[in-house]
Design a protein around this motif. Sequence first.
Motif, short mmCIF file in Angstrom:
data_model
loop_
_atom_site.label_atom_id
_atom_site.label_comp_id
_atom_site.label_asym_id
_atom_site.label_seq_id
_atom_site.Cartn_x
_atom_site.Cartn_y
_atom_site.Cartn_z
N PHE A 84 14.06 -7.47 -18.57
CA PHE A 84 12.94 -8.38 -18.79
C PHE A 84 12.31 -8.22 -20.17
N GLU A 578 10.88 -15.61 -19.60
CA GLU A 578 10.24 -14.76 -20.62
C GLU A 578 10.09 -15.54 -21.93
N THR A 603 4.57 -13.29 -13.99
CA THR A 603 5.96 -13.08 -13.60
C THR A 603 6.01 -12.76 -12.10
N SER A 609 7.34 -7.14 -18.61
CA SER A 609 7.43 -8.57 -18.86
C SER A 609 6.46 -8.91 -19.97
#
Length: 668
Positions: A84, A578, A603, A609
Motif C-alpha cells: 500500500f 492510493e 482506506t 496508506s
Amino acid sequence: MVLPTFLRRRFNRLRIGFFLHSPFPSSEIYRTLPVREEILKALLNCDLIGFHTFDYARHFLSCCSRMLGIEYQSKRGYIGLDYFGRTVGIKIMPVGIHMGQLQSGLRLPDREWRLSELQQQFEGKTVLLGVDDMDIFKGINLKLLAFENMLRTHPKWQGRAVLVQIANPARGKGKDLETIQAEIEESCRRINGDFGQSGYSPVVFIDRDVSSVEKIAYYTIAECVVVTAVRDGMNLTPYEYIVCRQGAPGSESTSEVSGPKKSMLVVSEFIGCSPSLSGAIRVNPWNIEATAEGMNEAISMPEQEKQLRHEKHYRYVSSHDVAYWSRSFTQDLERACKDHFRRTCWGIGLGFGFRVVALDPHFTKLNIDSIVNAYEISESRAILLDYDGTLVPQTSINKPPSPEVVSTINTLCSDRRNIVFLVSGRDKDTLGEWFASCPKLGIAAEHGYFLRWSRDEEWQTCTQALDFGWMEMAKPVMNLYTEATDGSSIETKESALVWHHQDADPGFGSSQAKELLDHLESVLANEPVTVKSGQFIVEVKPQGVSKGVVAERILASMKEGGKQADFVLCIGDDRSDEDMFENIADIMKRNMVAPRTPLFACTVGQKPSKAKFYLDDTFEVVTMLSALADATEPELETDSADELAASTSSLDIGDEQSESTDRPIGGS
Ligand SMILES: O=P(O)(O)OC[C@H]1O[C@H](O[C@H]2O[C@H](CO)[C@@H](O)[C@H](O)[C@H]2O)[C@H](O)[C@@H](O)[C@@H]1O
C-alpha cells in the motif's frame, strides 16, 4: 508481533524496526494459525523486518505471497515488500555475540583455577561439549544417541571420547519436558553402563546452574562443540565456543589452548547460526548415524584442517559481533525510514521508483459522527467511491451491488449538493448495467479511461490514450502465461488487458504474475502504457490513466462549474485507490477546493496508506454511507450532476483534446 499495528495506528510517522529472534515457520505450518493474516499485516506496519536467516525470511515472504497476495521485489541487493504505497524492507542478518563481555571472562583469574581442574579431570581425553537449555527443542537425547552410535561404530573412541553435556535448568515444565528428561536420564545411564570403565564415564551430564566463567572453561578444553537442536532461532553456543578457543587477545601466556588455536563444530542444520558457519559439519540431528559420523569426522580431522576452520570461523564471529549486527540493522532502518520520510515530505519515492504523498501523522478509524457533522454543514460535496473491496467484499463471488448499496447511492445522489462518482477499474458496460437504477450516479470506469456524469449522459473517453497497438504485443505474452497457469485468464477491456490469477494455485499464480510483469515490462518498454500488479491481477493500461487523474478532473470540473467542493469523501481499498488519495491530497494544497475543506480519504482495512482514515471492511463502509444517506435532505433534490455536466461543457481536461473527436471529461 501485532504491536506494530497499534503503534502505527497511533503514530503514523514512527520508525518501526522489528527483528524476529526465533524461526519463522514454513507457510505450511504458519497457515494453520487462525490469526495468520492479522499477524502478517501487523508486521507489515514496520519499516524494516529482520530475520536471522534467508530461510526464515523466505518463509515470511512466502506467507505474505500466499496469504496476502503480496510479492517482494529485490533491487540493488535489498528486498522490499510493496505494501500500500510503502516499501517494507526485509533484512537478513544473524545476530552476533558480545565480544567484550566474553573476552573479559577469558581474562579472569578465577577461570584459570577452574580450568586447571577441568584439564586434570579430562587429561588424555577428547572432550565433545554440549551446552543447551533443558527444553524439548534442543535435541539433547538425539545427541546422546548419536554419541552412543559413534562409540559403537568407531570403537577407537571407547575410553577416549567424553561427551560433557551442560543442561541449563529447565525454565518450563509439563509432560513433554518430563518425557524428554526421562529419556535423557535413561540414555546417560545406558551409555555409561555399556561403555564406562573404571575412571572413565563417557557421558558427563551436568544439570545444575553453571556460571558463565565455568562455561568458558569447558569451552576452552573442548575439542568439539555439538549442537543438535531440532529448531532454534540462532543459537550462539558455537560462536561463544570459537571465541573461547581463540583466547583473550594479548594474553598468550595465560592462554590455555597451547599451540595453534583450533576448534571443531557439529551443528544441526535447523538452527539459525548454521548458514554462517561454513566450516562446521552440518547434520540433520534426526539422522542418528549421520550425526555420529559427523562427530567422528570432527574429532578425527587433521589438526591443520581444524586450525584453518577455526581461523575462518573466528574471523567471521569476531567481526560480526552484536555491535556490528545492531549498527547494520539501525542503518538499514534509517535508510528505510528516510525513504519513507522523503516520500512523505516531497511526494517522490526514490527507493523502488514509485510516487507517494503525505502520510498523515494520525491514521485513525473514520468516525461516523464526525463525517456526518461535516457532511451536514457542507454545500458542495464530492463523494468518490471505489467498487471492488469497497462496496462489495473482494472475496465475494457475487459481484453486483446489493440492493442496500444501490438504494444508499440513490439517496446520496438525490441531494443537489452531492456529486457521487463510482471510480473503478472495472469496464463501463458491467458498471453501467449494475448501476442502471442509479440515474444520477457518475461513473469513471477502467480507472477513468471512460467517464460519464450520469446514466443518461454519453460516455466520454480520456483523450490522452489513442494508440492501442500495444495490445497486439501484450496479448501473446499473456496467452503464454495463461496456457501455462491452470486457473488463470485474460480480461480484455476497451483500454486495458488484465491477466487474472485468483483461481490459480496461490504460490504458482503469484510467481507467474511476477514473471509476467517483468516480461511485459520488457516487451512494452517503448509503448505508452503502464504495467501494474494488483489484487491477483497484472494489468496493462494506457499511461496517464489513473484513479488519481480522474479524481483531480472531477474536482476541477466542480470548481470550473461554480460548485467548488467543500467536503471530499474518497474511499477505496487497493493500490489503484492510493493514486486517488495521493492526487486528492495534492489538490487540496492547490486550492482547487474551498478553504478548510475536510478531506475524508479513507482506506478499507488497517494498513499503511496515504489515506488518513480507515474503515475495517465493506460492511463498515456501507454503514457509514447509510449514515450520510440518513443525513441527506430530500427537499434539496435536483439533477446536480446534469447541471454540473452542462455548466462545465467547455472545460478542457484532456491534454490532446483538440486532436480528438472524443468529448472531454467534464464536457456535456
Ligand atoms: O477498482 P476496483 O473497483 O477495485 O476494480 C478492480 C478490478 O476489479 C476486477 O477484478 C477484481 O475482481 C475479479 C473478479 O472477482 C478478481 O478476479 C480480481 O482479483 C479482482 O481484482 C476487474 O476484473 C479488474 O479489471 C479491475 O481492475
